[in-house]
Design a protein around this motif. Structure first.
Motif, PDB file in Angstrom:
ATOM      1  N   VAL A 155       0.843  -1.006   0.028  1.00 30.75           N
ATOM      2  CA  VAL A 155      -0.124   0.078  -0.278  1.00 30.75           C
ATOM      3  C   VAL A 155       1.008   1.279   0.076  1.00 30.75           C
ATOM      4  N   ASP A 156       1.817   1.299   0.925  1.00 32.88           N
ATOM      5  CA  ASP A 156       2.938   2.152   0.757  1.00 32.88           C
ATOM      6  C   ASP A 156       3.474   2.604  -0.535  1.00 32.88           C
ATOM      7  N   LYS A 157       3.794   1.555  -1.261  1.00 36.99           N
ATOM      8  CA  LYS A 157       4.303   1.752  -2.623  1.00 36.99           C
ATOM      9  C   LYS A 157       3.506   2.200  -3.597  1.00 36.99           C
ATOM     10  N   GLU A 158       2.202   1.649  -3.590  1.00 34.00           N
ATOM     11  CA  GLU A 158       1.055   2.298  -4.366  1.00 34.00           C
ATOM     12  C   GLU A 158       0.670   3.547  -4.177  1.00 34.00           C
ATOM     13  N   PHE A 159       0.602   4.106  -2.904  1.00 29.46           N
ATOM     14  CA  PHE A 159      -0.088   5.283  -2.522  1.00 29.46           C
ATOM     15  C   PHE A 159       1.077   6.328  -2.351  1.00 29.46           C
ATOM     16  N   PHE A 160       2.175   5.822  -1.639  1.00 23.15           N
ATOM     17  CA  PHE A 160       3.147   6.847  -1.012  1.00 23.15           C
ATOM     18  C   PHE A 160       4.326   6.499  -1.503  1.00 23.15           C
ATOM     19  N   GLY A 161       4.485   6.573  -3.025  1.00 22.17           N
ATOM     20  CA  GLY A 161       5.743   6.217  -3.709  1.00 22.17           C
ATOM     21  C   GLY A 161       6.949   6.894  -3.268  1.00 22.17           C
ATOM     22  N   ASP A 162       6.964   8.103  -2.405  1.00 22.37           N
ATOM     23  CA  ASP A 162       8.016   8.783  -1.979  1.00 22.37           C
ATOM     24  C   ASP A 162       8.735   8.101  -0.956  1.00 22.37           C
ATOM     25  N   GLY A 163       8.003   7.304  -0.159  1.00 27.24           N
ATOM     26  CA  GLY A 163       8.538   6.633   0.924  1.00 27.24           C
ATOM     27  C   GLY A 163       8.614   7.436   2.329  1.00 27.24           C
ATOM     28  N   LYS A 164       7.518   8.541   2.115  1.00 23.95           N
ATOM     29  CA  LYS A 164       7.529   9.318   3.270  1.00 23.95           C
ATOM     30  C   LYS A 164       6.272   9.199   4.311  1.00 23.95           C
ATOM     31  N   GLN A 165       5.432   8.239   3.959  1.00 23.63           N
ATOM     32  CA  GLN A 165       4.493   7.882   4.693  1.00 23.63           C
ATOM     33  C   GLN A 165       4.236   6.417   4.913  1.00 23.63           C
ATOM     34  N   ARG A 166       3.883   5.904   6.052  1.00 20.69           N
ATOM     35  CA  ARG A 166       3.724   4.382   6.290  1.00 20.69           C
ATOM     36  C   ARG A 166       2.379   4.357   6.875  1.00 20.69           C
ATOM     37  N   THR A 167       1.815   3.034   6.114  1.00 18.57           N
ATOM     38  CA  THR A 167       0.366   2.832   6.318  1.00 18.57           C
ATOM     39  C   THR A 167       0.133   2.107   7.589  1.00 18.57           C
ATOM     40  N   LEU A 168      -0.877   2.634   8.418  1.00 19.58           N
ATOM     41  CA  LEU A 168      -1.164   2.175   9.798  1.00 19.58           C
ATOM     42  C   LEU A 168      -2.137   0.838   9.660  1.00 19.58           C
ATOM     43  N   LEU A 169      -3.132   1.662   9.032  1.00 17.67           N
ATOM     44  CA  LEU A 169      -4.489   0.878   8.837  1.00 17.67           C
ATOM     45  C   LEU A 169      -5.229   1.397   7.819  1.00 17.67           C
ATOM     46  N   VAL A 170      -6.383   0.558   7.576  1.00 16.27           N
ATOM     47  CA  VAL A 170      -7.355   1.131   6.347  1.00 16.27           C
ATOM     48  C   VAL A 170      -8.663   1.086   7.233  1.00 16.27           C
ATOM     49  N   VAL A 171      -9.510   2.135   6.860  1.00 21.03           N
ATOM     50  CA  VAL A 171     -10.729   2.434   7.445  1.00 21.03           C
ATOM     51  C   VAL A 171     -11.831   2.349   6.499  1.00 21.03           C
ATOM     52  N   ASN A 172     -12.810   1.308   6.406  1.00 19.83           N
ATOM     53  CA  ASN A 172     -14.133   1.708   5.845  1.00 19.83           C
ATOM     54  C   ASN A 172     -15.201   2.370   6.469  1.00 19.83           C
ATOM     55  N   ILE A 173     -15.763   3.505   5.988  1.00 18.05           N
ATOM     56  CA  ILE A 173     -16.651   4.417   6.709  1.00 18.05           C
ATOM     57  C   ILE A 173     -18.052   4.435   5.832  1.00 18.05           C
ATOM     58  N   GLY A 174     -18.820   4.522   6.619  1.00 17.62           N
ATOM     59  CA  GLY A 174     -20.247   4.999   6.319  1.00 17.62           C
ATOM     60  C   GLY A 174     -21.429   4.341   7.220  1.00 17.62           C
ATOM     61  N   LEU A 175     -22.719   4.550   6.968  1.00 20.51           N
ATOM     62  CA  LEU A 175     -23.851   4.278   7.726  1.00 20.51           C
ATOM     63  C   LEU A 175     -23.735   2.770   7.512  1.00 20.51           C
ATOM     64  N   PRO A 176     -24.133   2.003   8.825  1.00 21.37           N
ATOM     65  CA  PRO A 176     -24.115   0.589   8.652  1.00 21.37           C
ATOM     66  C   PRO A 176     -24.978   0.162   7.477  1.00 21.37           C
ATOM     67  N   GLY A 177     -24.769  -1.040   7.110  1.00 22.88           N
ATOM     68  CA  GLY A 177     -25.437  -1.680   6.221  1.00 22.88           C
ATOM     69  C   GLY A 177     -26.317  -2.974   6.646  1.00 22.88           C
ATOM     70  N   GLU A 178     -26.969  -3.685   6.068  1.00 22.25           N
ATOM     71  CA  GLU A 178     -27.822  -4.869   6.402  1.00 22.25           C
ATOM     72  C   GLU A 178     -26.616  -5.891   7.069  1.00 22.25           C
ATOM     73  N   ASP A 179     -27.039  -6.442   8.333  1.00 24.70           N
ATOM     74  CA  ASP A 179     -26.330  -7.490   8.864  1.00 24.70           C
ATOM     75  C   ASP A 179     -24.778  -6.924   8.995  1.00 24.70           C
ATOM     76  N   ALA A 180     -24.679  -5.403   9.280  1.00 22.68           N
ATOM     77  CA  ALA A 180     -23.403  -4.830   9.679  1.00 22.68           C
ATOM     78  C   ALA A 180     -22.422  -5.299  10.747  1.00 22.68           C
ATOM     79  N   PHE A 181     -23.292  -5.927  11.567  1.00 19.10           N
ATOM     80  CA  PHE A 181     -22.270  -6.081  12.841  1.00 19.10           C
ATOM     81  C   PHE A 181     -22.473  -7.561  13.339  1.00 19.10           C
ATOM     82  N   ARG A 182     -21.163  -8.068  13.814  1.00 23.95           N
ATOM     83  CA  ARG A 182     -21.355  -9.548  14.284  1.00 23.95           C
ATOM     84  C   ARG A 182     -21.517  -9.392  15.766  1.00 23.95           C
ATOM     85  N   PRO A 183     -21.844 -10.426  16.290  1.00 23.55           N
ATOM     86  CA  PRO A 183     -22.107 -10.368  17.956  1.00 23.55           C
ATOM     87  C   PRO A 183     -20.867  -9.800  18.631  1.00 23.55           C
TER      88      PRO A 183
END
Length: 197
Positions: A155-183
């Protein structure tokens, strides 16, 4: 009585909030994300460091570039979420220290001169900010699906080719959909996690 937040706020941020697995089609606007950031930028960090960077992945082309680096179980939900953000550490965060923490002149060139030190401090403080970002998303009435199941180096190479950023995590964001949550899985009780000395 032990908490300042009322029950509604506690429920929104903690008790009723879950990691979302599916999302409704409702778009998430830049204004919503900017409002979240304007709130969470006040999170505590060492020396007022602000190394967290958000890369909003909106276009179908960028989405597919990201999906190819996600683990198999995270591909479809990343492909279909209204908004996906790559949370990363800016390794050049120290360049802003004279402005953000003027109390200690020369801090930028003394403590943070070495890349290894910057990466260590940057990652820790960006992780603090990332936790607050997830709470900010919840405070906006949205659901978050944070994921570390990805090839961060790719992901770093794909989006931050200059090497100055390091990926921590990816977050999907929105209103919850159908069956969005596990117990909800169990958590440790305070008696198991808190020690007084």
């Amino acid at each position: 009585m032990a908490l300042a937040l009322d029950d509604a706020a506690q429920n929104l941020l903690f008790r009723e909030a879950h990691t979302a697995q599916t999302f409704a089609d409702t778009p998430v606007s830049d204004e919503q994300i900017h409002a979240v950031y304007d709130l969470i930028k006040l999170a505590p960090t060492a020396f007022n460091l602000s190394p967290l960077r958000l890369t909003l992945v909106r276009t179908p082309e960028a989405r597919e570039r990201l999906v190819q680096h996600m683990s198999e179980g995270n591909k479809q939900k990343t492909r279909t979420a209204p908004l996906t953000a790559i949370l990363s550490t800016d390794l050049d965060f120290h360049e802003r220290l004279p402005e953000l923490f003027p109390a200690v002149p020369g801090l930028k060139d003394s403590l943070f001169a070495e890349l290894e030190t910057r990466e260590q401090h940057g990652r820790f403080n960006a992780a603090l900010q990332a936790g607050y970002f997830l709470l900010g998303v919840r405070a906006a009435g949205l659901a978050a699906g944070p994921m570390t199941g990805l090839d961060a180096g790719s992901v770093d190479k794909e989006f931050f080719g200059d090497g100055k950023q390091r990926t921590l995590l990816v977050v999907n964001i929105g209103l919850p959909g159908e069956d969005a949550f596990r117990p909800r899985a169990p958590r440790l009780a305070a008696a198991e996690a808190v020690t007084t000395v």
